[in-house]
Design an enzyme around this catalytic site. Structure first.
Site, PDB file in Angstrom:
ATOM      1  N   ARG B  51       0.750  -1.289   0.005  1.00  0.00           N
ATOM      2  CA  ARG B  51       0.001  -0.015   0.227  1.00  0.00           C
ATOM      3  C   ARG B  51       0.904   1.251  -0.009  1.00  0.00           C
ATOM      4  NH1 ARG B  51      -3.642  -1.833   2.533  1.00  0.00           N
ATOM      5  NH2 ARG B  51      -2.926  -3.773   2.530  1.00  0.00           N
ATOM      6  N   THR B  52       1.763   1.224   0.728  1.00  0.00           N
ATOM      7  CA  THR B  52       2.671   2.738   0.811  1.00  0.00           C
ATOM      8  C   THR B  52       3.377   2.952  -0.835  1.00  0.00           C
ATOM      9  OG1 THR B  52       3.227   2.136   2.924  1.00  0.00           O
ATOM     10  CG2 THR B  52       4.497   3.657   1.810  1.00  0.00           C
ATOM     11  N   LYS B  80      23.604  -7.443  -5.008  1.00  0.00           N
ATOM     12  CA  LYS B  80      24.905  -7.737  -5.424  1.00  0.00           C
ATOM     13  C   LYS B  80      25.792  -7.079  -4.498  1.00  0.00           C
ATOM     14  CE  LYS B  80      23.263  -7.426 -10.162  1.00  0.00           C
ATOM     15  NZ  LYS B  80      23.087  -6.338 -11.255  1.00  0.00           N
ATOM     16  N   ARG B 101      12.037   2.810   1.083  1.00  0.00           N
ATOM     17  CA  ARG B 101      11.641   1.834   2.269  1.00  0.00           C
ATOM     18  C   ARG B 101      12.786   0.966   2.347  1.00  0.00           C
ATOM     19  NH1 ARG B 101       6.319  -1.009   4.083  1.00  0.00           N
ATOM     20  NH2 ARG B 101       5.907   1.134   4.706  1.00  0.00           N
ATOM     21  N   HIS B 129       8.339   6.119  10.074  1.00  0.00           N
ATOM     22  CA  HIS B 129       7.339   6.240   8.951  1.00  0.00           C
ATOM     23  C   HIS B 129       6.504   7.293   8.830  1.00  0.00           C
ATOM     24  CE1 HIS B 129       5.296   4.511   5.802  1.00  0.00           C
ATOM     25  NE2 HIS B 129       4.706   3.523   6.164  1.00  0.00           N
TER      26      HIS B 129
END
Lengths: 137, 305
Positions: B51-52, B80, B101, B129
């Site tokens: 959702r974010t 990597k 995020r 957040h």
């Protein structure tokens, strides 16, 4: 027990008992080219027991580290056998690569070459927090 | 360069201004439909989120902009071994603004130190957040008509729940706020947050009893016990059903109560509550898009300066 007094150098006094070796290691004093005397568990009227470090050369030290490890210590600068300056150490507002973040979720655990930076958030309590994850030192 | 890493990066006046812009976008979406034409948002999601990420993407599309990015660390060069700093330096060559995020706390701050474009923290581990907080503030404002003089219950995982930490930070700047912290012992609010609340002399109580706390609440903020925050599956299973909101638990709640949840929900709110007029969590999700639109506009505007 007596230790010879120094002619030119630095005496860090009123270190909490047991902390002198930690300061010695943090400042890499083993790499100094001069004599360093560490006295531990010395009787003190003020503290009960204390540690002292005597450095037989007038050198600049990382005061931030000393301030963090022994905020109540006093520093005497000795020249020609006389104490010419007495310093009280102030807590540094920021410490870089002195304390290492122990939070396993902190970005410092994976990011290459990222310095570990802690900010002084409470001067009274001497409390530092990681600038990235805000964990206590 | 202006970034949003922590809710404290915004002053209460700026938050008020963004809430006003978000409300204006809701009323007149057409006036904003071309504001970001020719601009690109990069969504760097090192940790999966639906959702974010979708909310950011929808926000940028509705402003007329474009979106690039990845939704999983496995699809990025971090798999990597590339550092966050290097990834961000490269992506800032291609995008005008970045929403990130990351599963490590503080990663967006590292990104902000290296980036030539604005960074938005879209969640860093259990830490912060801020865009969810802006969403919560917009929702509370729309539901209650104010952000002060409220009793706010925070329930569930208060230890790892970053949305809770950010919301407390944000609400601590408004007067007359009382926090009721409802959690099992193992998921109490971390000590650094409690220290902060004590230092600021904030009004708060801790309790294990949701029903006893219910009658005084103006807002009930439910959270999910998040599996991904636990090192031990056993501990997660023991705590996941600590608080489940069912209609009978609302018996003594105010008729004006607003129930919020950052979503996704697992089982902590019974679906039978969805039709209760006090349930605000789906409109909260919609508000998230509008406040992110306001945020993107603000940071892009400031980047021009």
């Amino acid at each position: 027990m007596t230790i010879d007094s120094i002619r030119n150098g630095v005496v860090i006094d009123h270190i909490p008992a047991g902390k002198a070796l930690e300061i010695y290691h943090h400042l890499h004093m083993e790499k100094l080219g001069c004599s360093v005397a560490i006295l531990t568990n010395v009787y003190s009227e003020k503290l009960g027991r204390k540690d002292i470090i005597k450095i037989d050369e007038d050198i600049e030290l990382n005061w931030d580290v000393i301030g963090y490890l022994a905020p109540a210590c006093t520093v005497n600068i000795i020249r020609e056998g006389q104490s010419v300056e007495k310093r009280r150490i102030k807590l540094a507002t920021q410490l870089t690569n002195v304390i290492f973040c122990r939070n396993p979720r902190c970005i410092t655990t994976i990011e290459q070459e990222l310095p570990h930076v802690f900010k002084l958030v409470d001067e009274k309590k001497g409390l530092y927090r990681c600038i990235y994850c805000e964990s206590k030192a | 360069m202006r970034h949003l890493i922590d809710i404290f990066d915004l002053s209460p006046a700026e938050i008020d201004e963004m809430i006003a812009v978000a409300c204006d976008i809701m009323d007149k979406p057409q006036e904003y439909a071309h504001k970001c034409e020719g601009k690109k948002l990069a969504t760097l999601f090192f940790e999966p989120s639906t959702r974010t990420r979708l909310s950011f993407e929808a926000a940028m599309y509705e402003l007329g902009g474009h979106v690039i990015g990845f939704s999983d660390a496995g699809n990025s060069s971090s798999s990597k071994g590339e550092s966050v700093s290097d990834t961000v330096k490269v992506v800032s060559c291609y995008a005008d603004i970045i929403a990130m995020r990351h599963f490590k706390e503080g990663a967006p701050m590292v990104a902000a130190m290296k980036s030539d474009v604005p960074i938005i923290n879209a969640g860093d581990g259990g830490h912060n957040h801020p865009t969810q907080t802006l969403t919560d503030l917009l929702t509370i404002h729309r539901e209650k008509g104010r952000l002060d003089n409220l009793t706010i219950g925070l329930c569930g995982d208060l230890k790892f729940g970053r949305t809770v930490h950010s919301l407390i930070d944000a609400m601590s700047r408004y007067s007359g706020i009382k926090f009721v912290l409802i959690s099992p012992e193992e998921l109490r609010l971390p000590s650094y947050m409690r220290d902060m609340m004590a230092e600021k002399d904030l009004d708060y109580v801790e309790t294990r009893d949701l029903e006893a706390a219910m009658p005084e609440l103006d807002v009930l903020y439910m959270t999910r016990v998040q599996r991904e925050r636990f090192f031990s599956e056993e501990e997660y299973l023991r705590l996941k059903n600590s608080y489940i909101l069912t209609p009978d638990k609302l018996t003594n709640a105010k008729q004006t109560l607003s129930i919020l949840h950052p979503l996704p929900r697992v089982n902590e709110i019974a679906t039978s509550i969805d039709s209760d007029p006090r349930a605000c969590y789906f409109s909260q999700a919609l508000n998230g898009k509008f406040i992110r639109m306001a945020l993107i506009l603000k940071l892009l505007e400031e980047a021009k300066k």
